[in-house]
Design a protein around this motif. Structure first.
Motif, PDB file in Angstrom:
ATOM      1  N   PRO A  11      52.360  82.566 -18.053  1.00  0.00           N
ATOM      2  CA  PRO A  11      51.616  81.697 -17.140  1.00  0.00           C
ATOM      3  C   PRO A  11      51.781  82.121 -15.679  1.00  0.00           C
ATOM      4  O   PRO A  11      52.896  82.386 -15.217  1.00  0.00           O
ATOM      5  CB  PRO A  11      52.242  80.319 -17.377  1.00  0.00           C
ATOM      6  CG  PRO A  11      52.853  80.401 -18.736  1.00  0.00           C
ATOM      7  CD  PRO A  11      53.320  81.814 -18.880  1.00  0.00           C
ATOM      8  N   MET A  13      52.182  80.847 -12.490  1.00  0.00           N
ATOM      9  CA  MET A  13      52.611  79.511 -12.088  1.00  0.00           C
ATOM     10  C   MET A  13      51.992  79.066 -10.766  1.00  0.00           C
ATOM     11  O   MET A  13      51.833  79.860  -9.837  1.00  0.00           O
ATOM     12  CB  MET A  13      54.137  79.464 -11.965  1.00  0.00           C
ATOM     13  CG  MET A  13      54.873  79.582 -13.292  1.00  0.00           C
ATOM     14  SD  MET A  13      56.658  79.368 -13.066  1.00  0.00           S
ATOM     15  CE  MET A  13      56.717  77.636 -12.526  1.00  0.00           C
ATOM     16  N   HIS A  31      58.579  72.383 -14.144  1.00  0.00           N
ATOM     17  CA  HIS A  31      57.426  73.003 -14.796  1.00  0.00           C
ATOM     18  C   HIS A  31      57.812  74.333 -15.443  1.00  0.00           C
ATOM     19  O   HIS A  31      57.367  74.637 -16.564  1.00  0.00           O
ATOM     20  CB  HIS A  31      56.298  73.218 -13.788  1.00  0.00           C
ATOM     21  CG  HIS A  31      55.028  73.694 -14.414  1.00  0.00           C
ATOM     22  ND1 HIS A  31      54.385  72.992 -15.412  1.00  0.00           N
ATOM     23  CD2 HIS A  31      54.293  74.821 -14.220  1.00  0.00           C
ATOM     24  CE1 HIS A  31      53.308  73.657 -15.796  1.00  0.00           C
ATOM     25  NE2 HIS A  31      53.238  74.768 -15.093  1.00  0.00           N
ATOM     26  N   LEU A  35      57.348  75.039 -19.465  1.00  0.00           N
ATOM     27  CA  LEU A  35      56.621  76.190 -20.007  1.00  0.00           C
ATOM     28  C   LEU A  35      57.501  76.972 -20.971  1.00  0.00           C
ATOM     29  O   LEU A  35      57.056  77.372 -22.064  1.00  0.00           O
ATOM     30  CB  LEU A  35      56.158  77.095 -18.869  1.00  0.00           C
ATOM     31  CG  LEU A  35      55.033  76.553 -17.981  1.00  0.00           C
ATOM     32  CD1 LEU A  35      54.866  77.425 -16.744  1.00  0.00           C
ATOM     33  CD2 LEU A  35      53.724  76.444 -18.752  1.00  0.00           C
ATOM     34  N   ARG A  38      57.791  75.504 -24.364  1.00  0.00           N
ATOM     35  CA  ARG A  38      56.575  75.536 -25.174  1.00  0.00           C
ATOM     36  C   ARG A  38      56.180  76.943 -25.615  1.00  0.00           C
ATOM     37  O   ARG A  38      55.073  77.174 -26.069  1.00  0.00           O
ATOM     38  CB  ARG A  38      55.437  74.840 -24.412  1.00  0.00           C
ATOM     39  CG  ARG A  38      55.515  73.339 -24.683  1.00  0.00           C
ATOM     40  CD  ARG A  38      55.105  72.478 -23.521  1.00  0.00           C
ATOM     41  NE  ARG A  38      55.411  71.078 -23.861  1.00  0.00           N
ATOM     42  CZ  ARG A  38      56.617  70.531 -23.709  1.00  0.00           C
ATOM     43  NH1 ARG A  38      57.633  71.249 -23.252  1.00  0.00           N
ATOM     44  NH2 ARG A  38      56.827  69.267 -24.053  1.00  0.00           N
ATOM     45  N   VAL A  40      56.228  80.169 -24.109  1.00  0.00           N
ATOM     46  CA  VAL A  40      55.659  81.295 -23.367  1.00  0.00           C
ATOM     47  C   VAL A  40      56.647  82.456 -23.379  1.00  0.00           C
ATOM     48  O   VAL A  40      57.840  82.299 -23.629  1.00  0.00           O
ATOM     49  CB  VAL A  40      55.286  80.901 -21.922  1.00  0.00           C
ATOM     50  CG1 VAL A  40      54.299  79.735 -21.925  1.00  0.00           C
ATOM     51  CG2 VAL A  40      56.516  80.564 -21.090  1.00  0.00           C
ATOM     52  N   VAL A  43      57.259  83.944 -17.195  1.00  0.00           N
ATOM     53  CA  VAL A  43      56.530  83.190 -16.171  1.00  0.00           C
ATOM     54  C   VAL A  43      56.311  84.085 -14.961  1.00  0.00           C
ATOM     55  O   VAL A  43      57.089  85.010 -14.685  1.00  0.00           O
ATOM     56  CB  VAL A  43      57.271  81.900 -15.763  1.00  0.00           C
ATOM     57  CG1 VAL A  43      57.253  80.886 -16.898  1.00  0.00           C
ATOM     58  CG2 VAL A  43      58.702  82.197 -15.336  1.00  0.00           C
ATOM     59  N   ASN A 212      49.178  77.028 -17.870  1.00  0.00           N
ATOM     60  CA  ASN A 212      49.921  76.006 -17.130  1.00  0.00           C
ATOM     61  C   ASN A 212      49.754  74.621 -17.741  1.00  0.00           C
ATOM     62  O   ASN A 212      50.652  73.782 -17.639  1.00  0.00           O
ATOM     63  CB  ASN A 212      49.459  75.976 -15.673  1.00  0.00           C
ATOM     64  CG  ASN A 212      50.092  77.057 -14.827  1.00  0.00           C
ATOM     65  OD1 ASN A 212      51.280  77.006 -14.533  1.00  0.00           O
ATOM     66  ND2 ASN A 212      49.299  78.044 -14.444  1.00  0.00           N
ATOM     67  N   PRO A 215      49.952  75.672 -22.738  1.00  0.00           N
ATOM     68  CA  PRO A 215      50.765  76.820 -23.145  1.00  0.00           C
ATOM     69  C   PRO A 215      50.808  77.026 -24.652  1.00  0.00           C
ATOM     70  O   PRO A 215      50.738  78.170 -25.126  1.00  0.00           O
ATOM     71  CB  PRO A 215      52.152  76.495 -22.582  1.00  0.00           C
ATOM     72  CG  PRO A 215      52.159  74.998 -22.426  1.00  0.00           C
ATOM     73  CD  PRO A 215      50.757  74.636 -22.065  1.00  0.00           C
ATOM     74  N   HIS A 265      51.739  66.594 -14.820  1.00  0.00           N
ATOM     75  CA  HIS A 265      52.756  67.566 -14.437  1.00  0.00           C
ATOM     76  C   HIS A 265      53.069  67.473 -12.947  1.00  0.00           C
ATOM     77  O   HIS A 265      54.176  67.823 -12.525  1.00  0.00           O
ATOM     78  CB  HIS A 265      52.288  68.990 -14.763  1.00  0.00           C
ATOM     79  CG  HIS A 265      52.042  69.219 -16.216  1.00  0.00           C
ATOM     80  ND1 HIS A 265      53.051  69.205 -17.154  1.00  0.00           N
ATOM     81  CD2 HIS A 265      50.904  69.467 -16.913  1.00  0.00           C
ATOM     82  CE1 HIS A 265      52.550  69.437 -18.349  1.00  0.00           C
ATOM     83  NE2 HIS A 265      51.248  69.590 -18.229  1.00  0.00           N
TER      84      HIS A 265
END
Length: 306
Positions: A11, A13, A31, A35, A38, A40, A43, A212, A215, A265
């Motif tokens: 992501p 960010m 955040h 991420l 979940r 990812v 980042v 974002n 994800p 978020h």
């Protein structure tokens, strides 16, 4: 040294701000952790989506430090590019000192160097900073493409391990993929709507805006495509298609920050001037597409993992 390359979902960010436009580091850290939880694969703070153009160099470094401190097991690829080679070198060295695991380097914008100058620019950073680096082609923002020949030549450098493709030109992207297959080099989509076709032609994932807020679905799409399950990947691609389109109806990151506020978020999708809040039409479209996605069944993080 030879570095590992980057594969999967990364992501791009956003950077949250308080009402006085100071950085909201608590929300930023939360955040980043959300991420990572979940599924990812890494980042990317301080890219275009992070409003890097309106942050000072010290603030760049502070954001990178905050994100590296927040995550446990995923790499942090820090945006550290500039149209000034000395400035890019300084930012890249400071990002490395701040704990970044890799660098994302946009091609020089505004001054529009010729291929020889662009190659020299990237090589200077790659020679000086021993981190894996991704060169970033986004001509809609920079005014100039990274020439295919330049990308192929730069891929031979041991520290240049990837290419973020955001030109919208599949012929160009495919040629870069074809001509770098023998290198330790990955092509990542920089345009969510093109992630599936880029992976289908040999790409390795995406540096994603939509991840974002989605994800798990983005990881499921990319995981299915990388494993060759294109039927399942197409299902997620079409499920996310309207979100991909709405997120770019206004300049990035305006819609994604509004989407993050809608999803809870952020307490506000504030941006630094000269960016403005989204229009009512964009907000209505975001509410509609996010409501539709909320009514569906999102994959569990474990399902999204490759």
């Amino acid at each position: 040294m030879t570095h590992e390359t980057f594969t999967g979902v990364f992501p791009a960010m956003t950077t949250p701000f308080h009402a006085d436009e100071s950085i909201d580091f608590e929300t930023l850290r939360d955040h980043a952790q959300w991420l990572e939880q979940r599924g990812v694969d890494g980042v990317v703070p301080m890219g275009t989506t992070g409003e890097s153009a309106t942050l000072s160099h010290d603030q760049h470094v502070e954001v990178i430090e905050a994100v590296t401190d927040a995550v446990d097991d995923v790499p942090v690829i820090a945006g550290s590019g500039s149209n000034n080679t000395r400035e890019a070198l300084d930012l890249s060295e400071r990002a490395a000192d701040a704990g970044a695991d890799g660098l994302l380097l946009i091609s020089p914008y505004y001054n529009k160097p010729e291929p020889a100058g662009m190659e020299h620019h990237f090589r200077q950073v790659a020679d000086a900073v021993d981190l894996p680096q991704i060169i970033y082609n986004v001509p809609s923002r920079t005014g100039r493409n990274i020439a295919v020949e330049s990308a192929v030549t730069l891929a031979e450098h041991e520290n240049i391990v990837g290419y973020k493709a955001a030109s919208g030109d599949m012929n160009r992207i495919t040629e870069v993929i074809e001509r770098t297959r023998e290198e330790n080099f990955e092509v990542l989509s920089g345009d969510d709507a093109m992630t599936l076709p880029i992976i289908a032609t040999g790409g390795s994932g995406c540096i994603s805006v939509s991840a974002n807020v989605e994800p798990a679905r983005t990881c499921a799409l990319v995981g299915a495509a990388l494993s060759g399950d294109y039927e399942r990947a197409r299902e997620y691609h079409h499920e996310l298609g309207e979100l991909f389109r709405v997120l770019f109806t206004e300049s990035n990151p305006i819609p994604i920050k509004e989407a993050m506020e809608i999803r809870g978020h952020y307490d506000s999708g504030r941006m630094r001037s000269p960016l403005s809040r989204a229009t009512d039409e964009t907000l209505d479209a975001l509410h509609a597409v996010l409501d539709e996605l909320d009514d569906g069944t999102a994959p569990e993080p474990a399902e999204a993992q490759r």
